[in-house]
Design an enzyme around this catalytic site. Structure first.
Site, short mmCIF file in Angstrom:
data_model
loop_
_atom_site.label_atom_id
_atom_site.label_comp_id
_atom_site.label_asym_id
_atom_site.label_seq_id
_atom_site.Cartn_x
_atom_site.Cartn_y
_atom_site.Cartn_z
N SER A 109 0.81 -1.22 0.00
CA SER A 109 0.00 0.00 0.00
C SER A 109 0.85 1.27 0.00
O SER A 109 0.53 2.23 -0.72
CB SER A 109 -0.95 0.01 1.19
OG SER A 109 -1.95 -0.96 1.04
N THR A 149 -6.61 -3.07 7.78
CA THR A 149 -6.48 -4.43 7.28
C THR A 149 -6.52 -5.41 8.44
O THR A 149 -6.78 -5.04 9.60
CB THR A 149 -5.19 -4.58 6.44
OG1 THR A 149 -5.21 -5.85 5.78
CG2 THR A 149 -3.93 -4.45 7.29
N LYS A 165 -10.54 -4.94 10.95
CA LYS A 165 -11.62 -4.37 10.15
C LYS A 165 -12.97 -4.33 10.87
O LYS A 165 -13.81 -3.48 10.55
CB LYS A 165 -11.77 -5.14 8.83
CG LYS A 165 -10.58 -4.98 7.90
CD LYS A 165 -10.82 -5.69 6.59
CE LYS A 165 -9.62 -5.52 5.66
NZ LYS A 165 -9.86 -6.13 4.34
N ASN A 221 -12.72 -0.74 6.09
CA ASN A 221 -11.33 -0.79 5.63
C ASN A 221 -10.77 0.59 5.29
O ASN A 221 -9.61 0.71 4.91
CB ASN A 221 -11.19 -1.72 4.41
CG ASN A 221 -11.54 -1.04 3.09
OD1 ASN A 221 -12.47 -0.22 3.04
ND2 ASN A 221 -10.83 -1.37 2.04
N ASP A 231 -13.69 -2.75 0.07
CA ASP A 231 -13.29 -4.11 -0.29
C ASP A 231 -14.28 -4.79 -1.21
O ASP A 231 -13.91 -5.43 -2.20
CB ASP A 231 -13.11 -4.96 0.97
CG ASP A 231 -11.80 -4.70 1.69
OD1 ASP A 231 -10.84 -4.29 1.02
OD2 ASP A 231 -11.74 -4.93 2.91
N ARG A 256 -12.64 -22.60 9.58
CA ARG A 256 -12.14 -23.59 10.55
C ARG A 256 -13.13 -23.74 11.69
O ARG A 256 -13.39 -24.85 12.16
CB ARG A 256 -10.77 -23.15 11.06
CG ARG A 256 -10.11 -24.12 12.03
CD ARG A 256 -8.71 -23.63 12.40
NE ARG A 256 -8.74 -22.28 12.92
CZ ARG A 256 -8.98 -21.97 14.19
NH1 ARG A 256 -9.27 -22.93 15.07
NH2 ARG A 256 -8.95 -20.71 14.59
#
Length: 278
Positions: free
Chosen positions: A17, A62, A66, A87, A102, A152
């Site tokens: 960035s 990031t 967020k 963001n 995003d 997960r």
């Protein structure tokens, strides 16, 4: 003294960035600089106060902040509120306003790879963090009828879907192993996690052993340009899309919020690719 912008996250050393935005400031003849700020969760309030006081003029946000950053802002834009993640932060009339670029940035990067009617696509999104929220909200906004979030921890995927979807018939949550076992039914697979990001480039979020023929595989990671996940997908004959397009598009939209000026996206892309050696 010029304006100061930055990226807050943890970690941020890998981010391009600063290179991309500093070149855009120069190209647009704006006296400003952009720096990466490694900020841990306990320091979020302190950083937002610096923005409020004008020590920092605006930031990108990031992983992993967020969602948590929203607690320290004065206003949340409607799109960011719908997504449930921010963001981009802009200081406006002494108030801190949170936006999310995003989702729009991702859709702009993937649209040329998708069929004209995305409503009939079966989409799998891997991960349940802030980026996943943006991607999922954008697909649901486009009218996609089948969206699965695999994580997960299945409960976290359920929480995400409950926040952004009002139609349970079009969404479902799965564990990563469940997604792997049913992979052949998905037309598009999107990795929104950091698994495979430099320096842990050999890792993949799920196995692609059962990948559907002619599927599209997208990875939000842009460093490396081709993750192990995308490499495996390409070897299976899938169309692959890396994270450069989303990275550039979301950055360009943030730049517009801060400055009111549209930067040269092609130039921004070239800066990223040049820096990565692509």
């Amino acid at each position: 003294m010029g304006k100061r912008f930055g990226l807050i996250g943890h970690p941020v050393a890998h981010s391009l960035s600063p290179q991309m935005h500093n070149d855009a400031f120069k190209d647009c003849q704006i006296d400003a600089d952009y720096v990466a700020l490694d900020v841990e969760a306990g320091d979020l309030e302190e950083v937002t106060e610096k923005i409020r006081k004008g020590e920092i003029d605006g930031v990108n946000v990031t992983i992993p902040h967020k969602v948590a950053i929203m607690n320290f802002l004065d206003e949340i834009d409607r799109e960011a509120e719908r997504i449930g993640a921010v963001n981009t932060i802009v200081r406006h009339n002494g108030k801190l306003v949170g936006y999310n670029t995003d989702g729009a940035g991702y859709m702009q990067s993937i649209e040329s790879y998708l069929p004209s009617n995305v409503k009939d696509m079966n989409i799998l999104v891997i991960g349940a963090g802030g980026a996943a929220r943006a991607v999922c909200a954008s697909f649901l906004g486009a009218g996609v009828s089948s969206l699965v979030v695999a994580n997960r921890t299945k409960e976290k995927a359920d929480t995400l879907l409950n926040l952004i979807s009002t139609n349970q018939d079009q969404t479902n949550a799965m564990t990563l192993s469940e997604a792997e076992n049913g992979l052949e039914k998905f037309d598009l697979i999107v990795n929104t996690t950091s698994v495979g990001m430099s320096p842990y480039t050999e890792q993949i979020p799920i196995s692609l052993r059962k990948l559907k023929d002619k599927a599209i595989v997208s990875d939000l990671i842009y460093n490396p340009l081709e993750t192990a996940f995308l490499k495996e997908a390409a070897e299976s004959g899938a169309t692959t899309v890396n994270g450069v397009g989303m990275f550039v598009n979301q950055g360009a939209l943030s730049f517009e919020y801060w400055t009111g000026i549209k930067p040269d996206r092609k130039r921004m892309t070239n800066i990223v690719l040049k820096t990565l050696g692509g």
